[in-house]
Scaffold this motif. Structure first.
Motif, PDB file in Angstrom:
ATOM      1  N   ASP A   1      58.773  39.219  18.896  1.00 26.94           N
ATOM      2  CA  ASP A   1      59.240  39.190  20.445  1.00 26.94           C
ATOM      3  C   ASP A   1      59.228  40.663  20.747  1.00 26.94           C
ATOM      4  OD1 ASP A   1      61.607  39.747  22.591  1.00 26.94           O
ATOM      5  OD2 ASP A   1      63.212  40.205  20.192  1.00 26.94           O
ATOM      6  N   PRO A   2      58.039  40.640  21.765  1.00 25.95           N
ATOM      7  CA  PRO A   2      58.149  41.666  22.672  1.00 25.95           C
ATOM      8  C   PRO A   2      59.026  43.312  23.140  1.00 25.95           C
ATOM      9  CG  PRO A   2      56.856  39.673  23.096  1.00 25.95           C
ATOM     10  CD  PRO A   2      58.301  39.296  22.590  1.00 25.95           C
ATOM     11  N   ALA A   3      60.022  42.836  22.533  1.00 24.60           N
ATOM     12  CA  ALA A   3      61.066  43.792  23.240  1.00 24.60           C
ATOM     13  C   ALA A   3      61.234  44.554  21.468  1.00 24.60           C
ATOM     14  CB  ALA A   3      61.897  43.073  23.179  1.00 24.60           C
ATOM     15  N   ASP A   4      61.139  44.322  20.675  1.00 23.39           N
ATOM     16  CA  ASP A   4      60.770  45.074  19.989  1.00 23.39           C
ATOM     17  C   ASP A   4      60.203  46.008  19.446  1.00 23.39           C
ATOM     18  OD1 ASP A   4      62.928  43.135  18.318  1.00 23.39           O
ATOM     19  OD2 ASP A   4      61.629  42.793  16.227  1.00 23.39           O
ATOM     20  N   TYR A   5      58.877  45.693  19.785  1.00 23.57           N
ATOM     21  CA  TYR A   5      57.534  46.501  20.073  1.00 23.57           C
ATOM     22  C   TYR A   5      57.362  47.756  20.911  1.00 23.57           C
ATOM     23  CZ  TYR A   5      54.457  42.278  21.066  1.00 23.57           C
ATOM     24  OH  TYR A   5      54.643  41.215  21.894  1.00 23.57           O
ATOM     25  N   ALA A   6      58.050  47.417  21.871  1.00 23.38           N
ATOM     26  CA  ALA A   6      58.044  47.414  23.559  1.00 23.38           C
ATOM     27  C   ALA A   6      57.697  49.215  23.239  1.00 23.38           C
ATOM     28  CB  ALA A   6      59.165  47.825  24.878  1.00 23.38           C
ATOM     29  N   GLY A   7      56.939  49.563  23.992  1.00 24.68           N
ATOM     30  CA  GLY A   7      56.271  51.220  23.939  1.00 24.68           C
ATOM     31  C   GLY A   7      56.090  52.032  22.395  1.00 24.68           C
ATOM     32  N   LEU A   8      56.043  51.394  21.660  1.00 24.27           N
ATOM     33  CA  LEU A   8      55.023  51.553  20.515  1.00 24.27           C
ATOM     34  C   LEU A   8      53.186  52.105  20.532  1.00 24.27           C
ATOM     35  CD1 LEU A   8      57.115  50.400  17.567  1.00 24.27           C
ATOM     36  CD2 LEU A   8      57.893  52.425  19.125  1.00 24.27           C
ATOM     37  N   THR A   9      52.550  51.496  21.366  1.00 28.67           N
ATOM     38  CA  THR A   9      51.272  50.838  20.700  1.00 28.67           C
ATOM     39  C   THR A   9      50.855  51.322  22.612  1.00 28.67           C
ATOM     40  OG1 THR A   9      51.253  49.402  21.548  1.00 28.67           O
ATOM     41  CG2 THR A   9      51.778  49.733  19.244  1.00 28.67           C
ATOM     42  N   PRO A  10      49.542  51.841  22.715  1.00 31.25           N
ATOM     43  CA  PRO A  10      49.383  52.266  24.210  1.00 31.25           C
ATOM     44  C   PRO A  10      49.113  51.048  24.591  1.00 31.25           C
ATOM     45  CG  PRO A  10      47.661  53.816  22.566  1.00 31.25           C
ATOM     46  CD  PRO A  10      48.976  52.654  21.769  1.00 31.25           C
ATOM     47  N   ALA A  11      49.374  50.531  26.428  1.00 34.39           N
ATOM     48  CA  ALA A  11      49.226  49.560  26.788  1.00 34.39           C
ATOM     49  C   ALA A  11      47.514  48.954  26.571  1.00 34.39           C
ATOM     50  CB  ALA A  11      49.154  49.414  28.335  1.00 34.39           C
ATOM     51  N   GLY A  12      46.468  49.848  26.156  1.00 30.10           N
ATOM     52  CA  GLY A  12      45.036  49.287  26.551  1.00 30.10           C
ATOM     53  C   GLY A  12      44.748  48.455  25.151  1.00 30.10           C
ATOM     54  N   LEU A  13      45.022  48.767  24.275  1.00 29.30           N
ATOM     55  CA  LEU A  13      45.133  48.140  22.334  1.00 29.30           C
ATOM     56  C   LEU A  13      44.580  46.815  22.760  1.00 29.30           C
ATOM     57  CD1 LEU A  13      45.083  49.211  19.514  1.00 29.30           C
ATOM     58  CD2 LEU A  13      47.328  48.222  19.735  1.00 29.30           C
ATOM     59  N   PRO A  14      43.273  46.226  21.843  1.00 31.83           N
ATOM     60  CA  PRO A  14      42.799  45.322  21.786  1.00 31.83           C
ATOM     61  C   PRO A  14      43.385  44.734  20.771  1.00 31.83           C
ATOM     62  CG  PRO A  14      40.793  47.053  21.916  1.00 31.83           C
ATOM     63  CD  PRO A  14      42.742  47.768  21.666  1.00 31.83           C
ATOM     64  N   THR A  15      44.314  42.678  20.922  1.00 35.31           N
ATOM     65  CA  THR A  15      44.981  42.983  20.343  1.00 35.31           C
ATOM     66  C   THR A  15      43.562  41.675  19.563  1.00 35.31           C
ATOM     67  OG1 THR A  15      46.564  42.208  21.496  1.00 35.31           O
ATOM     68  CG2 THR A  15      46.715  40.633  20.143  1.00 35.31           C
TER      69      THR A  15
ATOM     70  N   ILE B   1      47.526  65.087  12.697  1.00 36.37           N
ATOM     71  CA  ILE B   1      46.574  64.580  14.130  1.00 36.37           C
ATOM     72  C   ILE B   1      46.723  65.324  15.324  1.00 36.37           C
ATOM     73  CG2 ILE B   1      45.466  62.799  15.275  1.00 36.37           C
ATOM     74  CD1 ILE B   1      44.985  62.436  12.625  1.00 36.37           C
ATOM     75  N   GLU B   2      45.650  66.094  15.968  1.00 35.64           N
ATOM     76  CA  GLU B   2      45.882  66.817  16.844  1.00 35.64           C
ATOM     77  C   GLU B   2      45.882  66.415  18.099  1.00 35.64           C
ATOM     78  OE1 GLU B   2      43.418  70.576  18.446  1.00 35.64           O
ATOM     79  OE2 GLU B   2      42.318  69.186  17.971  1.00 35.64           O
ATOM     80  N   ASP B   3      47.076  66.931  18.774  1.00 34.97           N
ATOM     81  CA  ASP B   3      47.728  65.821  20.327  1.00 34.97           C
ATOM     82  C   ASP B   3      48.208  64.819  19.337  1.00 34.97           C
ATOM     83  OD1 ASP B   3      47.102  69.030  21.341  1.00 34.97           O
ATOM     84  OD2 ASP B   3      44.562  67.951  22.533  1.00 34.97           O
ATOM     85  N   GLY B   4      48.380  64.222  18.921  1.00 35.02           N
ATOM     86  CA  GLY B   4      49.374  62.934  18.646  1.00 35.02           C
ATOM     87  C   GLY B   4      50.581  63.502  19.058  1.00 35.02           C
ATOM     88  N   THR B   5      51.252  62.689  19.196  1.00 31.75           N
ATOM     89  CA  THR B   5      53.122  62.639  19.330  1.00 31.75           C
ATOM     90  C   THR B   5      54.086  61.066  18.676  1.00 31.75           C
ATOM     91  OG1 THR B   5      54.849  63.498  20.903  1.00 31.75           O
ATOM     92  CG2 THR B   5      52.692  61.506  21.437  1.00 31.75           C
ATOM     93  N   HIS B   6      54.778  60.872  18.527  1.00 34.97           N
ATOM     94  CA  HIS B   6      55.578  60.187  18.128  1.00 34.97           C
ATOM     95  C   HIS B   6      55.536  59.559  18.805  1.00 34.97           C
ATOM     96  CE1 HIS B   6      58.717  59.839  15.329  1.00 34.97           C
ATOM     97  NE2 HIS B   6      59.216  58.497  15.470  1.00 34.97           N
ATOM     98  N   THR B   7      55.483  58.696  20.143  1.00 35.76           N
ATOM     99  CA  THR B   7      55.458  58.031  20.679  1.00 35.76           C
ATOM    100  C   THR B   7      54.207  57.403  21.223  1.00 35.76           C
ATOM    101  OG1 THR B   7      57.578  58.093  21.411  1.00 35.76           O
ATOM    102  CG2 THR B   7      56.647  56.195  22.332  1.00 35.76           C
ATOM    103  N   ASP B   8      53.290  56.494  21.238  1.00 36.78           N
ATOM    104  CA  ASP B   8      51.966  56.203  21.483  1.00 36.78           C
ATOM    105  C   ASP B   8      51.676  56.432  22.978  1.00 36.78           C
ATOM    106  OD1 ASP B   8      50.187  56.879  19.475  1.00 36.78           O
ATOM    107  OD2 ASP B   8      49.321  54.662  19.156  1.00 36.78           O
ATOM    108  N   SER B   9      52.904  55.531  23.505  1.00 34.20           N
ATOM    109  CA  SER B   9      52.664  54.689  24.735  1.00 34.20           C
ATOM    110  C   SER B   9      52.793  55.835  25.541  1.00 34.20           C
ATOM    111  CB  SER B   9      54.525  54.251  25.084  1.00 34.20           C
ATOM    112  OG  SER B   9      55.523  54.686  24.981  1.00 34.20           O
ATOM    113  N   LEU B  10      53.031  57.366  24.831  1.00 32.20           N
ATOM    114  CA  LEU B  10      53.180  58.420  25.915  1.00 32.20           C
ATOM    115  C   LEU B  10      51.348  58.717  26.497  1.00 32.20           C
ATOM    116  CD1 LEU B  10      56.005  60.559  24.403  1.00 32.20           C
ATOM    117  CD2 LEU B  10      55.834  59.370  27.076  1.00 32.20           C
ATOM    118  N   ALA B  11      50.368  58.362  25.512  1.00 27.21           N
ATOM    119  CA  ALA B  11      49.450  58.375  25.879  1.00 27.21           C
ATOM    120  C   ALA B  11      48.780  57.818  27.219  1.00 27.21           C
ATOM    121  CB  ALA B  11      48.247  57.752  25.015  1.00 27.21           C
ATOM    122  N   ASP B  12      49.463  56.608  27.876  1.00 28.29           N
ATOM    123  CA  ASP B  12      49.259  56.180  28.829  1.00 28.29           C
ATOM    124  C   ASP B  12      49.784  57.575  30.140  1.00 28.29           C
ATOM    125  OD1 ASP B  12      47.666  54.201  27.325  1.00 28.29           O
ATOM    126  OD2 ASP B  12      49.770  52.611  27.093  1.00 28.29           O
TER     127      ASP B  12
END
Length: 476
Positions: free
Chosen positions: A82-96, A411-422
């Motif tokens: 269910d993509p709604a379960d993981y929405a916002g947890l990873t950067p959009a460009g993360l390879p699959t 991890i320098e400049d990492g934050t709690h939610t990876d989508s914020l890297a976008d």
């Protein structure tokens, strides 16, 4: 982390009853060789071999499917995630990754709470177990971040470990959603259940792996982020015999005497509006936020966290351990101004009754880990500030005499939610590649192929290509 900042529904007469009983390296585990496909799935020696005999011990319901693809490259279209379960947890460009056929088992354990609606089951304690045809001999067990459901780690963790040949299991922790605190009879029950369900799934998944491959896993690893990282810490403290090691990705720290989320979030709720308003009080408000753990340089992240995370997180977790603070009101008043009666902006955990501290003690961490653990957290985490969380937990582990079992990377400049890297390219570094670097470092550590580097801060390379940051995070 939370999925949606929506208010919980109206409170029932009383809480519902608790139900019954992340540096490339070559993995040292054996990989099962590919074999010629038989005429039909599940036949001996071929794709999904042994599907019919698989049984999840203790499950009240299970459904096993033979899939051409166990990663999200296939499970999205097949309906097995269910993509709604993981929405916002990873950067959009993360390879699959892709090319991982095998068996997926969905199901649930006996429980009386009903917040998880996946599959139309309206039943909590749901799990997913994935068994790749080409197995490396290992098992990875995870619990979800925030209050999400069992597919929440599919992009951040499952895709990658499945592509490496691991069997994979994930639990919804036994309750989901922003009203998770309704589960259980007494304060702290809902979070305590998270730990029970993780242990339950680990035991069941080890049995299923043994059924599927005719031998037990050679290595069982626990990993997770946020609340899932808390579960890794707790498991390695309380059930180290079930695991060979773990990777804790910004796990939540619960301590009866603090710090814990309820000791830092009220300051954010009380002081941020003053800071945001500007004027003569803004500088003082910023200093108060810095003293509470929200680091200097993270100010650009504060508006988002105020709108989405701080208020809701404070209210629902406070309701879980201290429902009496706001009387008959459920989970407080959203975005109330300081000075409003029973406002969470004015919550003072240290002065709350002993019963509240006992509720937190039931779920608290000690630092007494019994197996190797790698912890990582971003320096710009402004949901769980690093100075109030992993910095403290690392000291706890060392004070408990278990420092030789821990490696801790800031991890320098990492934050709690990876989508914020976008949203903030160049300012926020994605954490997922660092989780993968930590995971492979743990593999090498356990295999005796090299001790991970000593605790340190992993620098954010100046001017780094954002795409390169998605694939590399050298820990040395």
């Amino acid at each position: 982390m939370l999925r949606h900042p929506t208010p919980p529904p109206a409170r029932p007469a009383r809480r519902t009853a608790l139900g019954a009983s992340a540096l490339a390296a070559v993995c040292s585990l054996l990989v099962t060789p590919a074999t010629a496909a038989p005429a039909h799935p599940g036949a001996p020696g071929g794709p999904c071999a042994g599907l019919a005999r698989l049984h999840v011990p203790g499950a009240a319901r299970q459904q096993a499917d033979c899939l051409d693809e166990l990663t999200t490259a296939g499970t999205v279209s097949s309906g097995h995630t269910d993509p709604a379960d993981y929405a916002g947890l990873t950067p959009a460009g993360l390879p699959t990754p892709s090319g991982v056929p095998g068996i997926q088992i969905d199901g649930y354990f006996p429980d009386t709470s009903t917040t998880n609606t996946n599959h139309g089951w309206h039943h909590d304690s749901q799990f997913v177990i994935r068994l790749p045809d080409h197995w490396n001999g290992g098992l990875v067990v995870t619990g979800t971040p925030g209050n999400r459901e069992q597919y929440a780690n599919d992009r951040a963790i499952a895709d990658w470990v499945l592509a490496r040949g691991y069997a994979y299991a994930a639990t919804d922790k036994g309750n989901t959603g922003t009203a998770f605190y309704r589960d259980g009879h007494r304060p702290g029950d809902a979070i305590a259940e998270w730990n029970t369900r993780f242990t339950q799934l680990t035991r069941a998944a080890r049995a299923v792996v043994t059924q599927r491959y005719r031998r037990p896993p050679a290595r069982t690893l626990a990993t997770g982020l946020s609340n899932g990282g808390y579960l890794v810490r707790w498991q390695l403290e309380n059930h180290p015999g079930l695991y060979d090691g773990g990777v804790d990705w910004e796990g939540t720290l619960w301590r009866a005497d603090g710090p814990n989320p309820l000791t830092s979030l009220p300051t954010a709720l009380r002081r941020y509006p003053v800071y945001a308003a500007g004027g003569p009080g803004a500088a003082g408000a910023a200093r108060a936020l810095h003293r509470a753990g929200f680091p200097s340089g993270s100010e650009f992240l504060w508006p988002y966290h105020h709108q989405v995370y701080w208020d809701l997180t404070q209210r629902i977790y406070r309701e879980e351990v201290d429902p009496g603070y706001d009387g008959a009101t459920e989970a407080g008043t959203p975005f109330c101004a300081s000075g409003t009666p029973a406002c969470d902006a004015d919550y003072a955990y240290p002065s709350r009754p002993a019963a509240v501290h006992r509720a937190v003690a039931r779920i608290a961490l000690t630092g007494r880990i019994g197996k190797p653990l790698i912890t990582l957290q971003g320096t710009l985490d402004v949901l769980l500030p690093i100075s109030e969380d992993s910095d403290v937990y690392a000291r706890m582990v060392h004070r408990a005499g278990r420092g030789a079992l821990l490696r801790y990377y800031r991890i320098e400049d990492g934050t709690h939610t990876d989508s914020l890297a976008d949203a903030f390219p160049g300012r926020v570094r994605p954490m997922v590649p660092c989780h993968r670097a930590a995971f492979t470092a743990l593999e090498r550590w356990l295999a005796g192929a090299g001790t991970p580097p000593a605790d340190h801060t992993v620098a954010h390379p100046a001017g780094a290509d954002p795409a390169a940051l998605l694939t590399g995070c050298p820990l040395a």
